[in-house]
Motif scaffolding. Structure first.
Motif, mmCIF file in Angstrom:
data_model
loop_
_atom_site.group_PDB
_atom_site.id
_atom_site.type_symbol
_atom_site.label_atom_id
_atom_site.label_comp_id
_atom_site.label_asym_id
_atom_site.label_seq_id
_atom_site.Cartn_x
_atom_site.Cartn_y
_atom_site.Cartn_z
ATOM 1 N N UNK A 50 19.326 43.305 50.078
ATOM 2 C CA UNK A 50 20.497 44.087 49.711
ATOM 3 C C UNK A 50 21.347 43.361 48.677
ATOM 4 N N UNK A 51 21.467 42.048 48.825
ATOM 5 C CA UNK A 51 22.216 41.275 47.831
ATOM 6 C C UNK A 51 21.559 41.378 46.460
ATOM 7 N N UNK A 52 20.238 41.367 46.420
ATOM 8 C CA UNK A 52 19.524 41.512 45.153
ATOM 9 C C UNK A 52 19.768 42.882 44.527
ATOM 10 N N UNK A 53 19.795 43.906 45.359
ATOM 11 C CA UNK A 53 20.045 45.256 44.848
ATOM 12 C C UNK A 53 21.447 45.341 44.267
ATOM 13 N N UNK A 54 22.445 44.848 44.985
ATOM 14 C CA UNK A 54 23.824 44.915 44.510
ATOM 15 C C UNK A 54 24.005 44.165 43.187
ATOM 16 N N UNK A 55 23.242 43.085 43.013
ATOM 17 C CA UNK A 55 23.379 42.267 41.808
ATOM 18 C C UNK A 55 22.591 42.819 40.627
ATOM 19 N N UNK A 56 21.724 43.778 40.854
ATOM 20 C CA UNK A 56 20.862 44.305 39.798
ATOM 21 C C UNK A 56 21.679 45.136 38.803
ATOM 22 N N UNK A 57 21.424 44.926 37.524
ATOM 23 C CA UNK A 57 22.178 45.634 36.477
ATOM 24 C C UNK A 57 21.968 47.145 36.553
ATOM 25 N N UNK A 58 20.797 47.591 36.968
ATOM 26 C CA UNK A 58 20.552 49.022 37.093
ATOM 27 C C UNK A 58 21.423 49.636 38.193
ATOM 28 N N UNK A 59 21.592 48.891 39.283
ATOM 29 C CA UNK A 59 22.451 49.375 40.361
ATOM 30 C C UNK A 59 23.898 49.430 39.899
ATOM 31 N N UNK A 60 24.336 48.413 39.181
ATOM 32 C CA UNK A 60 25.721 48.383 38.710
ATOM 33 C C UNK A 60 25.995 49.527 37.736
ATOM 34 N N UNK A 61 25.034 49.830 36.869
ATOM 35 C CA UNK A 61 25.217 50.936 35.930
ATOM 36 C C UNK A 61 25.255 52.273 36.671
ATOM 37 N N UNK A 62 24.391 52.445 37.637
ATOM 38 C CA UNK A 62 24.410 53.682 38.418
ATOM 39 C C UNK A 62 25.701 53.811 39.215
ATOM 40 N N UNK A 63 26.240 52.682 39.661
ATOM 41 C CA UNK A 63 27.513 52.709 40.388
ATOM 42 C C UNK A 63 28.640 53.160 39.470
ATOM 43 N N UNK A 64 28.628 52.727 38.229
ATOM 44 C CA UNK A 64 29.643 53.187 37.269
ATOM 45 C C UNK A 64 29.543 54.696 37.061
ATOM 46 N N UNK A 65 28.338 55.200 36.994
ATOM 47 C CA UNK A 65 28.159 56.642 36.845
ATOM 48 C C UNK A 65 28.620 57.380 38.108
ATOM 49 N N UNK A 66 28.371 56.785 39.245
ATOM 50 C CA UNK A 66 28.847 57.364 40.496
ATOM 51 C C UNK A 66 30.373 57.411 40.512
ATOM 52 N N UNK A 67 31.026 56.327 40.079
ATOM 53 C CA UNK A 67 32.490 56.276 40.055
ATOM 54 C C UNK A 67 33.065 57.336 39.124
ATOM 55 N N UNK A 68 32.388 57.574 37.993
ATOM 56 C CA UNK A 68 32.846 58.607 37.057
ATOM 57 C C UNK A 68 32.762 59.985 37.707
ATOM 58 N N UNK A 69 31.709 60.214 38.466
ATOM 59 C CA UNK A 69 31.560 61.473 39.197
ATOM 60 C C UNK A 69 32.659 61.620 40.242
ATOM 61 N N UNK A 70 32.956 60.542 40.939
ATOM 62 C CA UNK A 70 33.994 60.596 41.962
ATOM 63 C C UNK A 70 35.362 60.879 41.340
ATOM 64 N N UNK A 71 35.635 60.332 40.153
ATOM 65 C CA UNK A 71 36.911 60.591 39.488
ATOM 66 C C UNK A 71 37.075 62.073 39.185
ATOM 67 N N UNK A 72 35.979 62.732 38.885
ATOM 68 C CA UNK A 72 36.041 64.170 38.614
ATOM 69 C C UNK A 72 36.465 64.957 39.859
ATOM 70 N N UNK A 73 36.269 64.344 41.021
ATOM 71 C CA UNK A 73 36.661 64.989 42.276
ATOM 72 C C UNK A 73 37.994 64.453 42.786
ATOM 73 N N UNK A 74 38.666 63.636 41.965
ATOM 74 C CA UNK A 74 39.988 63.143 42.328
ATOM 75 C C UNK A 74 40.013 61.841 43.094
ATOM 76 N N UNK A 75 38.890 61.108 43.106
ATOM 77 C CA UNK A 75 38.813 59.834 43.834
ATOM 78 C C UNK A 75 38.745 58.683 42.836
ATOM 79 N N UNK A 76 39.524 57.629 43.070
ATOM 80 C CA UNK A 76 39.603 56.505 42.129
ATOM 81 C C UNK A 76 38.808 55.287 42.587
ATOM 82 N N UNK A 77 37.822 55.480 43.404
ATOM 83 C CA UNK A 77 37.024 54.359 43.896
ATOM 84 C C UNK A 77 36.010 53.929 42.838
#
Length: 264
Positions: free
Chosen positions: A156-183
């Motif tokens: 799990x630590x390897x997954x969290x540190x992976x650049x692909x996971x971090x980029x997908x997390x940024x895209x997830x955060x952008x989606x959440x902002x569209x729903x009014x969440x700032x996480x």
């Protein structure tokens, strides 16, 4: 017993068989020492789920949000556990004796984990006796189990540190902002509802459902699953000796488990 050289995992039913045998053996051992033990259900709260990276089951989120209701159920099961009640009913000196009879007193085994930490365990007590008899040797079983159990946190630590996971997390955060969440990460959303008691169940469910939907639309769920499988494969290869040793010991234990549970 599985032939040497194979590394086929046990089925859920076979794992349950070993679990049931362990419980029965511990009960018998504790009875010999003058104490009672009740079987602990393998899955006392079936609706409990683990989402290490992101909640991505929309239907589960609609029912449980981030699982606050599940955690309350788990707490209730712990409070009503007959083993806990039994220990609390014993006089202090008998309670100490019961714990020692169950867990043992001497830390006779140690193994260095892939994380660098040292894991140790007792070589006496009913748990040690049970595992030693069921798996054909406590030392071999403890080493294999301790090493393989530690791989999940590394993966799990390897997954969290992976650049692909971090980029997908940024895209997830952008989606959440569209729903009014700032996480900015799923862990922030989960923590917000775990520590802020003012947030209600309705808001929790709504946020968790948005998280699950964004997990799919952003690709975070698919990315996490792909990376998890990749690092799991690498770690199993890197620590193949421990992985194969555990599997062989489990396969060899199955006939013993069946015999124990059938009374022979």
């Amino acid at each position: 017993m599985k032939p040497e050289g194979t590394a086929s995992p046990l089925t859920a039913r076979e794992k349950s068989l070993l679990y049931d045998a362990e419980q029965a053996m511990v009960q018998s051992c504790m009875a010999r020492k003058g104490f009672q033990v009740w079987k602990v259900p393998e899955n006392p709260v079936p609706e409990d789920r683990s989402f290490p990276y992101v909640v991505d089951d929309v239907a589960w989120a609609q029912r449980h949000g981030y699982g606050s209701d599940v955690r309350r159920r788990i707490d209730q099961v712990r409070r009503t556990d007959p083993n806990r009640r039994y220990l609390q009913s014993l006089p202090p000196h008998r309670r100490t004796q019961a714990v020692d009879a169950y867990s043992g007193r001497t830390r006779g085994l140690e193994v260095r984990l892939p994380t660098g930490a040292i894991a140790g365990r007792s070589t006496d007590g009913c748990l040690a006796e049970t595992e030693g008899q069921l798996y054909g040797g406590l030392g071999k079983w403890f080493r294999a189990k301790a090493v393989t159990n530690s791989l999940a946190s590394i993966r799990r630590a390897n997954v969290f540190a992976d650049s692909q996971f971090r980029e997908s997390t940024r895209q997830w955060a952008a989606c959440m902002r569209q729903h009014g969440h700032r996480y900015t990460a799923p862990s922030q959303a989960r923590a917000a509802f775990a520590f802020d008691k003012a947030k209600g169940q309705e808001e929790e469910v709504r946020t968790a459902v948005d998280e699950a939907r964004c997990a799919h639309s952003s690709g975070l769920s698919a990315t996490a699953q792909r990376l998890d499988a990749r690092y799991d494969k690498r770690l199993r290869k890197q620590y193949r000796a421990a992985v194969d040793s555990r599997l062989q010991l489990e396969w060899a234990a199955l006939p013993r488990a069946r015999a124990i549970l059938s009374g022979h």
